[in-house]
Scaffold this motif. Structure first.
Motif, short mmCIF file in Angstrom:
data_model
loop_
_atom_site.label_atom_id
_atom_site.label_comp_id
_atom_site.label_asym_id
_atom_site.label_seq_id
_atom_site.Cartn_x
_atom_site.Cartn_y
_atom_site.Cartn_z
N LEU A 176 0.83 -1.20 0.00
CA LEU A 176 0.00 0.00 0.00
C LEU A 176 0.87 1.25 0.00
N ALA A 177 1.92 1.24 0.81
CA ALA A 177 2.82 2.40 0.87
C ALA A 177 3.49 2.64 -0.48
N MET A 178 3.90 1.57 -1.12
CA MET A 178 4.58 1.70 -2.41
C MET A 178 3.67 2.37 -3.44
N VAL A 179 2.42 1.93 -3.51
CA VAL A 179 1.49 2.49 -4.49
C VAL A 179 1.20 3.97 -4.19
N LEU A 180 0.88 4.27 -2.95
CA LEU A 180 0.55 5.65 -2.59
C LEU A 180 1.75 6.57 -2.82
N ARG A 181 2.92 6.12 -2.41
CA ARG A 181 4.13 6.93 -2.55
C ARG A 181 4.44 7.21 -4.02
N ARG A 182 4.36 6.16 -4.86
CA ARG A 182 4.70 6.32 -6.27
C ARG A 182 3.77 7.33 -6.95
N PHE A 183 2.48 7.15 -6.79
CA PHE A 183 1.53 8.00 -7.51
C PHE A 183 1.46 9.42 -6.95
N SER A 184 1.64 9.55 -5.65
CA SER A 184 1.69 10.89 -5.07
C SER A 184 2.90 11.65 -5.60
N HIS A 185 4.02 10.95 -5.70
CA HIS A 185 5.27 11.60 -6.13
C HIS A 185 5.18 12.09 -7.57
N ILE A 186 4.59 11.29 -8.46
CA ILE A 186 4.60 11.66 -9.88
C ILE A 186 3.45 12.61 -10.26
N GLU A 229 -5.36 4.89 10.76
CA GLU A 229 -5.98 4.11 11.83
C GLU A 229 -5.23 2.78 11.93
N TRP A 230 -4.61 2.53 13.08
CA TRP A 230 -3.76 1.35 13.26
C TRP A 230 -4.55 0.15 13.79
N ALA A 231 -3.96 -1.04 13.63
CA ALA A 231 -4.53 -2.29 14.16
C ALA A 231 -5.96 -2.51 13.68
N GLN A 232 -6.16 -2.32 12.39
CA GLN A 232 -7.49 -2.50 11.79
C GLN A 232 -7.55 -3.82 11.02
N ALA A 233 -8.70 -4.09 10.44
CA ALA A 233 -8.92 -5.39 9.78
C ALA A 233 -8.32 -5.48 8.39
N ALA A 234 -7.97 -4.35 7.79
CA ALA A 234 -7.47 -4.36 6.41
C ALA A 234 -6.50 -3.21 6.20
N ASP A 235 -5.61 -3.39 5.21
CA ASP A 235 -4.71 -2.32 4.79
C ASP A 235 -5.34 -1.66 3.57
N CYS A 236 -5.90 -0.48 3.77
CA CYS A 236 -6.73 0.14 2.75
C CYS A 236 -6.59 1.66 2.79
N ALA A 237 -6.67 2.28 1.62
CA ALA A 237 -6.63 3.74 1.51
C ALA A 237 -7.87 4.22 0.76
#
Length: 208
Positions: A74-84, A115-123
């Motif tokens: 998730l971090a990779m996707v958000l970071r890449r698209f935010s940067h470009i 929000e930490w310790a949740q059921a899914a990694d989602c943006a």
């Protein structure tokens, strides 16, 4: 515990080759993320992305066999698209893992609404971000890269992913064979061979 996220921050554009350039040459952020969701297994067979609508927002969810893998994806996707595309942050992010030791690291990668310790990694992304054009995108190049990604083949099944993970764990001990993997997955050698046969053919039998 934060090593994977630090790797994202220090991973240069192009490090993921076809995946990076496929996303960067899609017309919009949303189309780029959807393209990545189809081929994300090229980065690692146990990583997967999915997208959906949630009312007026768009969701991007990472899937893996570990919470660390999900956060990395998730971090990779958000970071890449935010940067470009000039910088932006999701409206909301949920993560399965516990908070990072460095709060600033998490905010740089995911934005302030975590929000930490949740059921899914989602943006959750607004429609304005989803429709944001990607500068200097070349749709024809994106089509060529998509054809190349198609040639690599489909993502592995869930069972294949579990087998790969078990093999990775057993390799250092020298016991990466079907007789040791099958019990780890709670099945017999014959059952594992039968269930893998439709996707792997005789490959497993030959290597075991």
């Amino acid at each position: 515990p934060d090593l994977g996220l630090r790797a994202v921050e220090h991973s240069p554009f192009g490090n993921f080759q076809v995946i990076d350039f496929l996303g960067a040459n899609s017309p919009t952020v949303g189309e780029g993320i959807q393209a990545l969701s189809r081929y994300f297994h090229m980065i690692h067979p146990n990583l997967r992305l999915s997208t959906a609508r949630d009312g007026a927002l768009h969701t991007v969810r990472a899937h893996s066999v570990t919470s660390a893998g999900q956060a990395f994806a998730l971090a990779m996707v958000l970071r890449r698209f935010s940067h470009i595309t000039g910088g932006w942050a999701p409206t909301r992010v949920t993560l399965c893992r516990d908070p990072t030791r460095d709060p600033a690291l998490a905010e740089r990668l995911f934005g302030p609404q975590i929000e930490w310790a949740q059921a899914a990694d989602c943006a959750w992304l607004t429609d304005a971000i989803w429709q944001r054009p990607i500068p200097n995108a070349d749709p024809r190049l994106a089509q060529m890269l998509a054809r190349h990604a198609e040639a690599v083949g489909p993502p592995p099944s869930a069972l294949e992913g579990r087998v790969r993970t078990t093999l990775d764990r057993l390799l250092p001990s020298g016991h990466a064979d079907i007789d040791h993997v099958a019990p780890q997955l709670g099945m017999s050698r014959r059952t594992l061979q039968r269930r893998l046969m439709p996707s792997c053919g005789a490959t497993w039998s030959m290597s075991a």
